[in-house]
Design a protein around this motif. Structure first.
Motif, mmCIF file in Angstrom:
data_model
loop_
_atom_site.group_PDB
_atom_site.id
_atom_site.type_symbol
_atom_site.label_atom_id
_atom_site.label_comp_id
_atom_site.label_asym_id
_atom_site.label_seq_id
_atom_site.Cartn_x
_atom_site.Cartn_y
_atom_site.Cartn_z
ATOM 1 N N GLY A 64 -3.852 13.410 -6.518
ATOM 2 C CA GLY A 64 -5.065 14.150 -6.826
ATOM 3 C C GLY A 64 -6.337 13.328 -6.870
ATOM 4 N N LYS A 65 -6.234 12.016 -6.647
ATOM 5 C CA LYS A 65 -7.420 11.158 -6.660
ATOM 6 C C LYS A 65 -7.693 10.622 -5.258
ATOM 7 N N THR A 66 -8.947 10.340 -4.980
ATOM 8 C CA THR A 66 -9.353 9.804 -3.681
ATOM 9 C C THR A 66 -9.724 8.336 -3.819
ATOM 10 N N TYR A 67 -9.204 7.515 -2.912
ATOM 11 C CA TYR A 67 -9.444 6.081 -2.930
ATOM 12 C C TYR A 67 -10.028 5.663 -1.584
ATOM 13 N N THR A 68 -10.781 4.585 -1.589
ATOM 14 C CA THR A 68 -11.414 4.068 -0.380
ATOM 15 C C THR A 68 -10.886 2.677 -0.062
ATOM 16 N N LEU A 69 -10.501 2.478 1.183
ATOM 17 C CA LEU A 69 -10.043 1.163 1.654
ATOM 18 C C LEU A 69 -10.613 0.909 3.044
ATOM 19 N N PRO A 70 -11.012 -0.336 3.323
ATOM 20 C CA PRO A 70 -11.472 -0.667 4.672
ATOM 21 C C PRO A 70 -10.290 -0.825 5.614
ATOM 22 N N ARG A 71 -10.589 -0.898 6.894
ATOM 23 C CA ARG A 71 -9.546 -1.095 7.900
ATOM 24 C C ARG A 71 -8.693 -2.318 7.557
ATOM 25 N N HIS A 72 -7.397 -2.141 7.640
ATOM 26 C CA HIS A 72 -6.391 -3.194 7.403
ATOM 27 C C HIS A 72 -6.253 -3.607 5.935
ATOM 28 N N GLY A 73 -6.945 -2.939 5.011
ATOM 29 C CA GLY A 73 -6.731 -3.239 3.601
ATOM 30 C C GLY A 73 -7.503 -4.430 3.088
ATOM 31 N N PHE A 74 -7.081 -4.938 1.931
ATOM 32 C CA PHE A 74 -7.864 -5.966 1.234
ATOM 33 C C PHE A 74 -7.245 -7.352 1.232
ATOM 34 N N ALA A 75 -5.974 -7.495 1.588
ATOM 35 C CA ALA A 75 -5.301 -8.790 1.422
ATOM 36 C C ALA A 75 -5.968 -9.900 2.220
ATOM 37 N N ARG A 76 -6.461 -9.581 3.400
ATOM 38 C CA ARG A 76 -7.022 -10.620 4.277
ATOM 39 C C ARG A 76 -8.320 -11.210 3.741
ATOM 40 N N GLU A 77 -8.947 -10.541 2.752
ATOM 41 C CA GLU A 77 -10.209 -11.029 2.193
ATOM 42 C C GLU A 77 -10.047 -11.610 0.792
ATOM 43 N N ARG A 78 -8.822 -11.751 0.331
ATOM 44 C CA ARG A 78 -8.579 -12.235 -1.028
ATOM 45 C C ARG A 78 -7.835 -13.570 -0.995
ATOM 46 N N VAL A 79 -8.079 -14.390 -1.980
ATOM 47 C CA VAL A 79 -7.454 -15.711 -2.057
ATOM 48 C C VAL A 79 -6.057 -15.576 -2.664
ATOM 49 N N PHE A 80 -5.074 -16.138 -1.988
ATOM 50 C CA PHE A 80 -3.702 -16.214 -2.485
ATOM 51 C C PHE A 80 -3.524 -17.525 -3.257
ATOM 52 N N SER A 81 -2.661 -17.508 -4.248
ATOM 53 C CA SER A 81 -2.289 -18.741 -4.934
ATOM 54 C C SER A 81 -1.057 -19.343 -4.265
ATOM 55 N N VAL A 82 -0.948 -20.662 -4.331
ATOM 56 C CA VAL A 82 0.233 -21.338 -3.799
ATOM 57 C C VAL A 82 1.304 -21.324 -4.880
ATOM 58 N N GLU A 83 2.360 -20.576 -4.634
ATOM 59 C CA GLU A 83 3.437 -20.443 -5.628
ATOM 60 C C GLU A 83 4.420 -21.603 -5.542
ATOM 61 N N THR A 84 4.885 -21.906 -4.341
ATOM 62 C CA THR A 84 5.788 -23.038 -4.124
ATOM 63 C C THR A 84 5.444 -23.682 -2.797
ATOM 64 N N GLN A 85 5.736 -24.974 -2.664
ATOM 65 C CA GLN A 85 5.480 -25.666 -1.405
ATOM 66 C C GLN A 85 6.412 -26.860 -1.268
ATOM 67 N N SER A 86 6.911 -27.045 -0.054
ATOM 68 C CA SER A 86 7.690 -28.218 0.303
ATOM 69 C C SER A 86 7.186 -28.700 1.656
#
Length: 288
Positions: A64-86
């Motif tokens: 019942g609610k309306t939401y707005t999202l740009p093409r392809h969503g938001f993940a590509r414009e947000r900073v990810f944290s490094v969880e694990t690395q080898s």
């Protein structure tokens, strides 16, 4: 930039969008990713989440609610944290926060996992529903590979070779990036798609429910080639910016809205549904 490498490959990832920006072959000193030249297209491999392509009027409805999202969503414009690395693998993580909940009302953990195995890079999308209700989402890739692969060849020397013979109707994009209601005839009884700059003048090639699970980018004039493997992705996009020296091979779990879509998220074509506390996992890989 974050880097993983072995004796064959060196891979660089930007935490902004968890974007693959470099796939460097140490054996022939060649870069296989597009250089993100902003004169053509300033990306190299954006991550598509929690939608793929365009929404009708850039909006969707849920409970019942309306939401707005740009093409392809938001993940590509947000900073990810490094969880694990080898040395050979890195996992980058993004979670919901106040900003995402305003446009996507679900709690989640979204991981990008990059792993090297000899001359192959695997890229995994892991989505965990950390909320109490079902989660509706799409996820996919948009990697842009440099073409030509050698200085003594040109773009038109290359073709895409599918691992299955295909009869591919093309789902063209209407204004606003929506999928047209009817497909047009495109590839028939073939496993080869020659590359030309003109091929992408009318935007992306979009295919549904293809049989192939691998594509080889190759030319009969050089030995260098790239094998792209993508199992369990029901949709495929192939695209390049006008006159640019790259081709995007885009495996998708989800697709843009059609012209006649109701805008209800639960009725969206190809939408993935994930139960509470469950994990969704898909992987594509590229071998040099």
């Amino acid at each position: 930039m974050q880097t993983i490498e072995n004796q064959f490959l060196r891979v660089s990832i930007n935490p902004l969008g968890a974007e693959l920006v470099s796939l460097f072959n140490k054996e022939n000193n060649a870069e296989y990713m597009w250089n993100a030249d902003p004169a053509f297209w300033g990306k190299s491999s954006p991550v598509l989440f929690p939608i793929i392509g365009a929404l009708k009027n850039n909006q969707y409805c849920y409970q019942g609610k309306t939401y707005t999202l740009p093409r392809h969503g938001f993940a590509r414009e947000r900073v990810f944290s490094v969880e694990t690395q080898s040395e050979l693998s890195i996992t980058l993580l993004q979670k919901e926060d106040e900003a995402t909940l305003k446009v996507f009302p679900f709690a989640f953990e979204f991981r990008l996992i990059y792993t090297l195995n000899e001359k192959t890079l695997s890229v995994s999308y892991s989505v965990k529903n950390t909320g109490n209700n079902e989660m509706y989402f799409s996820v996919g890739g948009h990697p842009a590979f440099a073409v030509p692969l050698s200085d003594d060849t040109v773009y038109e020397d290359y073709y895409l070779e599918f691992n299955q013979t295909e009869d591919f109707p093309r789902w063209e994009l209407a204004d606003g990036g929506l999928i047209k209601n009817e497909a047009t005839t495109f590839l028939e009884n073939t496993n080869r798609l020659p590359l030309t700059k003109e091929l992408f003048y009318q935007d992306a090639l979009v295919f549904k429910h293809q049989k192939s699970t691998a594509i080889v980018l190759k030319s009969d004039k050089v030995s260098s080639q790239l094998t792209f493997t993508f199992e369990n992705f029901p949709f495929l996009g192939i695209w390049a910016a006008p006159n640019a020296n790259f081709v995007c091979l885009e495996p998708w779990c989800g697709i843009a809205d059609s012209e006649n879509h109701t805008q209800e998220l639960t009725e969206k074509e190809g939408i993935e549904v994930l139960a509470s506390d469950q994990i969704f996992l898909r992987t594509w890989s590229v071998s040099l």
